[in-house]
Design a protein around this motif. Structure first.
Motif, PDB file in Angstrom:
ATOM      1  N   VAL A 175      26.913  -9.983 -14.529  1.00 23.39           N
ATOM      2  CA  VAL A 175      27.457  -8.652 -14.257  1.00 23.39           C
ATOM      3  C   VAL A 175      27.092  -8.215 -12.849  1.00 23.39           C
ATOM      4  O   VAL A 175      27.944  -7.747 -12.075  1.00 23.39           O
ATOM      5  CB  VAL A 175      26.944  -7.636 -15.299  1.00 23.39           C
ATOM      6  N   TYR A 176      25.812  -8.368 -12.484  1.00 30.35           N
ATOM      7  CA  TYR A 176      25.376  -7.945 -11.152  1.00 30.35           C
ATOM      8  C   TYR A 176      26.107  -8.744 -10.071  1.00 30.35           C
ATOM      9  O   TYR A 176      26.536  -8.175  -9.056  1.00 30.35           O
ATOM     10  CB  TYR A 176      23.867  -8.145 -11.001  1.00 30.35           C
ATOM     11  N   ASP A 177      26.248 -10.066 -10.276  1.00 31.38           N
ATOM     12  CA  ASP A 177      26.929 -10.908  -9.284  1.00 31.38           C
ATOM     13  C   ASP A 177      28.389 -10.509  -9.142  1.00 31.38           C
ATOM     14  O   ASP A 177      28.926 -10.462  -8.018  1.00 31.38           O
ATOM     15  CB  ASP A 177      26.823 -12.379  -9.672  1.00 31.38           C
ATOM     16  N   TRP A 178      29.045 -10.227 -10.264  1.00 30.55           N
ATOM     17  CA  TRP A 178      30.454  -9.834 -10.195  1.00 30.55           C
ATOM     18  C   TRP A 178      30.605  -8.536  -9.417  1.00 30.55           C
ATOM     19  O   TRP A 178      31.491  -8.421  -8.548  1.00 30.55           O
ATOM     20  CB  TRP A 178      31.031  -9.686 -11.603  1.00 30.55           C
ATOM     21  N   LEU A 179      29.762  -7.565  -9.692  1.00 22.64           N
ATOM     22  CA  LEU A 179      29.854  -6.294  -8.972  1.00 22.64           C
ATOM     23  C   LEU A 179      29.603  -6.499  -7.481  1.00 22.64           C
ATOM     24  O   LEU A 179      30.324  -5.944  -6.634  1.00 22.64           O
ATOM     25  CB  LEU A 179      28.861  -5.297  -9.551  1.00 22.64           C
ATOM     26  N   ASP A 180      28.606  -7.312  -7.145  1.00 21.80           N
ATOM     27  CA  ASP A 180      28.293  -7.565  -5.735  1.00 21.80           C
ATOM     28  C   ASP A 180      29.409  -8.336  -5.040  1.00 21.80           C
ATOM     29  O   ASP A 180      29.858  -7.964  -3.950  1.00 21.80           O
ATOM     30  CB  ASP A 180      26.982  -8.336  -5.614  1.00 21.80           C
ATOM     31  N   ASP A 181      29.845  -9.415  -5.664  1.00 22.54           N
ATOM     32  CA  ASP A 181      30.833 -10.299  -5.024  1.00 22.54           C
ATOM     33  C   ASP A 181      32.193  -9.638  -4.880  1.00 22.54           C
ATOM     34  O   ASP A 181      32.938  -9.919  -3.934  1.00 22.54           O
ATOM     35  CB  ASP A 181      30.979 -11.596  -5.827  1.00 22.54           C
ATOM     36  N   SER A 182      32.536  -8.757  -5.829  1.00 24.92           N
ATOM     37  CA  SER A 182      33.858  -8.126  -5.796  1.00 24.92           C
ATOM     38  C   SER A 182      33.904  -6.912  -4.888  1.00 24.92           C
ATOM     39  O   SER A 182      34.982  -6.414  -4.566  1.00 24.92           O
ATOM     40  CB  SER A 182      34.269  -7.712  -7.214  1.00 24.92           C
ATOM     41  N   GLY A 183      32.731  -6.418  -4.500  1.00 28.21           N
ATOM     42  CA  GLY A 183      32.703  -5.201  -3.707  1.00 28.21           C
ATOM     43  C   GLY A 183      33.020  -3.958  -4.511  1.00 28.21           C
ATOM     44  O   GLY A 183      33.479  -2.946  -3.959  1.00 28.21           O
ATOM     45  N   ALA A 186      31.071   0.885  -7.907  1.00 21.78           N
ATOM     46  CA  ALA A 186      30.581   1.420  -9.181  1.00 21.78           C
ATOM     47  C   ALA A 186      29.138   1.832  -9.021  1.00 21.78           C
ATOM     48  O   ALA A 186      28.389   1.269  -8.203  1.00 21.78           O
ATOM     49  CB  ALA A 186      30.701   0.375 -10.290  1.00 21.78           C
ATOM     50  N   GLU A 187      28.721   2.813  -9.810  1.00 14.58           N
ATOM     51  CA  GLU A 187      27.303   3.125  -9.892  1.00 14.58           C
ATOM     52  C   GLU A 187      26.727   2.299 -11.032  1.00 14.58           C
ATOM     53  O   GLU A 187      27.129   2.458 -12.197  1.00 14.58           O
ATOM     54  CB  GLU A 187      27.048   4.607 -10.136  1.00 14.58           C
ATOM     55  N   LEU A 188      25.821   1.408 -10.708  1.00 14.86           N
ATOM     56  CA  LEU A 188      25.214   0.511 -11.691  1.00 14.86           C
ATOM     57  C   LEU A 188      23.874   1.068 -12.127  1.00 14.86           C
ATOM     58  O   LEU A 188      23.012   1.378 -11.300  1.00 14.86           O
ATOM     59  CB  LEU A 188      25.026  -0.878 -11.083  1.00 14.86           C
ATOM     60  N   VAL A 189      23.700   1.181 -13.446  1.00 12.73           N
ATOM     61  CA  VAL A 189      22.410   1.561 -14.014  1.00 12.73           C
ATOM     62  C   VAL A 189      21.894   0.378 -14.822  1.00 12.73           C
ATOM     63  O   VAL A 189      22.512  -0.016 -15.819  1.00 12.73           O
ATOM     64  CB  VAL A 189      22.526   2.813 -14.906  1.00 12.73           C
TER      65      VAL A 189
END
Length: 222
Positions: A175-183, A186-189
């Protein structure tokens, strides 16, 4: 079937869907809560692994949003509970969500639409978000690594992602990698010591949703 009107009391409802009737539960804010002009549709986890609209994470997210003034709509995807049809690997389920949202918008014109989903429900709501254009999106344990997240068109609305760091079903790092790689904007908690189903962390989940959602609430009508 004839499309029902939006109820004035909380309770079960059958909604017309692309594969037949969809079993739904419409819940209004409690009498001591000021109703605000928004409706939150909350999607449930994977039906083939026991997911339904009665899942405790789904009901907690819906309850929290009602405490903030929302009317909430939970529904069973095709082939789940008493909903007609059969499981369709996430494809037909997007059509189910679309039908529910179209009904909400017909019945509550002028109200903001919030989408929320847990696990498989987060995937379905994410895949549908580009077409449905919700005002707010909440994704709990989005199953990156288990489903095709590469083709998702990233939402531009306010977006909250909640991920347990001890999730045994969804790989948190995926999940973290997808959010980072996709740009993704989102606010991640990240919730430490939290499993996929938020065992013993439900009150914390409520607090995260309420804290984040409050600044995004629509203004009271009139």
């Amino acid at each position: 079937m004839t499309s029902p009107t939006f109820p004035t009391q909380s309770g079960p409802l059958l909604l017309p869907g692309p594969a037949g009737d969809l079993e739904a539960a419409i819940d209004l804010p409690d009498a001591d809560v000021a109703a605000l002009p928004f409706v939150a549709v909350v999607c449930h986890p994977l039906p083939t692994e026991g997911g339904t609209m009665h899942n405790k994470v789904v009901t907690m997210v819906a309850r929290t949003l009602r405490e903030l003034g929302a009317a909430t709509v939970r529904f069973n995807f095709r082939g789940t509970g008493t909903s007609d049809g059969t499981y369709d690997d996430g494809i037909g389920e997007i059509d189910d969500l679309t039908a529910v949202v179209e009904w909400v918008r017909r019945e509550r014109p002028g109200h903001a639409l919030w989408l929320a989903g847990f696990s498989f429900g987060a995937y379905v709501s994410l895949r549908a978000a580009d077409a449905l254009q919700p005002d707010v999106l909440i994704s709990v344990a989005p199953p990156a690594g288990r489903w095709d997240f590469e083709s998702i068109v990233l939402p531009t609305c306010p977006w909250l992602v909640i991920q347990g760091e001890a999730d045994e079903i969804v790989d948190p790092q995926a999940v973290y990698d997808w959010l980072d790689d996709s740009g993704a904007q989102a606010e991640l908690v990240r919730m430490p010591e939290t499993s996929h189903f938020f065992h013993r962390r439900m009150i914390d989940l409520r607090g995260v949703v309420k804290h984040w959602a409050t600044p995004h609430l629509p203004q009271a009508a009139g």
